[in-house]
Design a protein around this motif. Structure first.
Motif, PDB file in Angstrom:
ATOM      1  N   PHE A 233     -44.760   5.366  67.990  1.00  0.00           N
ATOM      2  CA  PHE A 233     -43.677   5.268  66.833  1.00  0.00           C
ATOM      3  C   PHE A 233     -44.480   4.666  65.598  1.00  0.00           C
ATOM      4  CE2 PHE A 233     -40.816   2.753  64.149  1.00  0.00           C
ATOM      5  CZ  PHE A 233     -39.701   3.574  64.154  1.00  0.00           C
ATOM      6  N   SER A 234     -45.417   3.907  65.780  1.00  0.00           N
ATOM      7  CA  SER A 234     -45.990   3.128  64.621  1.00  0.00           C
ATOM      8  C   SER A 234     -47.013   3.975  63.911  1.00  0.00           C
ATOM      9  CB  SER A 234     -46.720   1.773  64.906  1.00  0.00           C
ATOM     10  OG  SER A 234     -45.819   1.123  65.542  1.00  0.00           O
ATOM     11  N   ILE A 237     -45.151   7.118  61.758  1.00  0.00           N
ATOM     12  CA  ILE A 237     -44.482   6.632  60.745  1.00  0.00           C
ATOM     13  C   ILE A 237     -45.447   6.401  59.709  1.00  0.00           C
ATOM     14  CG2 ILE A 237     -44.330   4.363  61.105  1.00  0.00           C
ATOM     15  CD1 ILE A 237     -41.574   6.704  59.521  1.00  0.00           C
ATOM     16  N   LEU A 296     -35.036   5.088  58.521  1.00  0.00           N
ATOM     17  CA  LEU A 296     -35.142   6.542  59.131  1.00  0.00           C
ATOM     18  C   LEU A 296     -34.149   7.645  58.482  1.00  0.00           C
ATOM     19  CD1 LEU A 296     -35.968   5.758  62.788  1.00  0.00           C
ATOM     20  CD2 LEU A 296     -37.846   6.450  60.871  1.00  0.00           C
ATOM     21  N   VAL A 389     -40.482  13.921  62.076  1.00  0.00           N
ATOM     22  CA  VAL A 389     -41.086  12.563  62.464  1.00  0.00           C
ATOM     23  C   VAL A 389     -39.877  11.402  62.482  1.00  0.00           C
ATOM     24  CG1 VAL A 389     -42.521  10.520  61.973  1.00  0.00           C
ATOM     25  CG2 VAL A 389     -43.409  12.942  62.173  1.00  0.00           C
ATOM     26  N   ASN A 393     -38.829   9.675  65.847  1.00  0.00           N
ATOM     27  CA  ASN A 393     -38.687   8.337  65.824  1.00  0.00           C
ATOM     28  C   ASN A 393     -37.597   7.647  66.267  1.00  0.00           C
ATOM     29  OD1 ASN A 393     -41.648   8.371  65.702  1.00  0.00           O
ATOM     30  ND2 ASN A 393     -41.745   7.068  63.825  1.00  0.00           N
ATOM     31  N   SER A 394     -36.400   8.249  65.659  1.00  0.00           N
ATOM     32  CA  SER A 394     -34.997   7.823  66.078  1.00  0.00           C
ATOM     33  C   SER A 394     -34.932   7.888  67.522  1.00  0.00           C
ATOM     34  CB  SER A 394     -33.930   8.498  65.356  1.00  0.00           C
ATOM     35  OG  SER A 394     -34.292   8.335  63.844  1.00  0.00           O
ATOM     36  N   ILE A 396     -37.243   7.897  69.691  1.00  0.00           N
ATOM     37  CA  ILE A 396     -37.965   6.788  70.464  1.00  0.00           C
ATOM     38  C   ILE A 396     -37.605   5.592  70.198  1.00  0.00           C
ATOM     39  CG2 ILE A 396     -40.456   5.789  70.237  1.00  0.00           C
ATOM     40  CD1 ILE A 396     -41.622   8.323  69.362  1.00  0.00           C
TER      41      ILE A 396
END
Length: 410
Positions: A233-234, A237, A296, A389, A393-394, A396
């Protein structure tokens, strides 16, 4: 004597570490770019060659985050800040005395090591220790000062370079790094506020009992899959931290002027500060997970505008403003999410790993987006990837939340 849970000392700690954030990131990282062109011109070097010492600063700073937790265990907290501030500041001053590329690279490396000793991990750890109530707000205020430092001092150093040359500029920059970190060097405090007679801000009897349980070793295990997902995730982003740097080129690619793109960049930098402050306050109200979802969503909206409303200058300005939210996630949201998913006990051990992932993603982002344009002739794929992404990421974040709930219920 009863320990105080709310006092001027808590806010003093916040203020002095705002100075550390300005010193170790705002100046050391965000203001270093103004020296590249003057040095290259005077020494007849390629700009890429000169910029390498700035890259080494970022890499050294990222590597130091991996060892920050161990350093905090072995050395007194304030001694670490003193060493980091002096190494970063003096190395920066030495840059104004050298002319050979290998010396630029050496002192750039040392500067990054010094900056890494005092930020990000030590600075975030002490705010976590000193603030229980209003933790998100305090964290976001401290972290936002990295942006403020770059915004304030970049034009100042530019003027110094124009008036007295880049060597004088580096001397002044090194001195400023030390002066901003000086309050954290000379003020009397400890990492654990209890050791100097204070409770964390807003601490309750219940929270103190829970902390005592953790100190006896009953901290619980964390999920390795959860850690891997947070690293992913990190990293993902942070790939878009450098996107605004390409706005001048993007503007020219769609028939607008580079000045228009530069204004978009300025808009993003201004809103990034606002987002950082807001995320801390909003997280205190609705939690770090939902506040991250909201950012996000804004990133998705900005990608949509950049893709489909390129003929509208107003829409592009709005998109640039929304992109400022990208900066709030690595700097504020991920700090709060790490504490949310892994707890206070594991934060010092795990956040350095996650912070390293952020640094590595950010260090390759500007080149990666540039290559996307070089190979395709458009920035459209970068905007599409950014939206993908944000969706990914949402998902994740949702999975991480469910995993945490399952671990808590066991």
């Amino acid at each position: 004597m009863q320990m105080k849970q709310k006092s001027w000392k808590h806010w003093l700690i916040l203020v002095i570490f705002c100075g550390v954030a300005m010193s170790g990131v705002g100046i050391t990282v965000h203001s270093s770019g103004v020296f590249i062109a003057p040095i290259a011109e005077e020494l007849s070097l390629y700009r890429g060659t000169v910029a390498m010492h700035n890259t080494l600063t970022l890499i050294a700073k990222a590597v130091m985050t991996l060892y920050s937790g161990k350093l905090l265990e072995k050395f007194k907290f304030r001694n670490l800040i003193i060493t980091g501030g002096l190494v970063a500041g003096l190395s920066n001053m030495m840059l104004g005395l050298v002319s050979h590329v290998w010396l630029f690279n050496l002192f750039g490396l040392l500067r990054g090591m010094g900056a890494g000793m005092m930020t990000w991990v030590p600075a975030t750890v002490i705010i976590n220790e000193w603030f229980e109530e209003k933790n998100g707000l305090a964290m976001s205020i401290m972290l936002s000062f990295s942006s403020i430092g770059g915004a304030i001092f970049s034009p100042i150093f530019t003027r110094v370079i124009e008036a007295g040359g880049w060597r004088l500029g580096y001397q002044l920059m090194g001195l400023t790094i030390i002066l901003l970190a000086l309050p954290a060097m000379i003020t009397s405090y400890t990492l654990d506020p209890r050791e100097c007679g204070y409770l964390p801000y807003g601490a309750t009897d219940r929270s103190e009992k829970e902390r005592n349980v953790v100190r006896r070793g009953d901290a619980g295990d964390y999920s390795m899959s959860l850690l891997i997902l947070m690293i992913l995730f990190s990293t993902l982003i942070s790939l878009f931290i450098s996107l605004p740097q390409h706005f001048p080129g993007f503007a020219m690619s769609i028939g607008l002027t580079s000045e228009f793109g530069a204004t978009m960049l300025s808009t993003t930098l201004m809103t990034s500060f606002i987002f950082k402050i807001l995320m801390g306050y909003i997280s205190d109200q609705i939690g770090s997970v939902y506040s991250t979802y909201s950012v996000l969503l804004l990133i998705l909206a900005s990608g949509f505008l950049l893709l489909f409303y390129q003929e509208s200058q107003m829409a592009l300005y709005i998109a640039a403003g929304l992109v400022g939210g990208v900066f709030a996630i690595p700097s504020v949201c991920i700090v709060l999410l790490t504490k949310r998913f892994f707890g206070h006990y594991h934060f010092t051990t795990l956040y350095p790993i996650i912070s390293f992932a952020i640094s590595m993603g950010g260090s390759i982002s500007i080149s990666a987006i540039g290559f996307i344009y070089d190979f395709t002739g458009t920035y459209t794929p970068a905007f599409v990837i950014m939206m993908v992404v944000a969706f990914f990421n949402s998902a994740i974040l949702f999975y991480c939340t469910q995993t945490k709930k399952a671990l808590t219920s066991q």
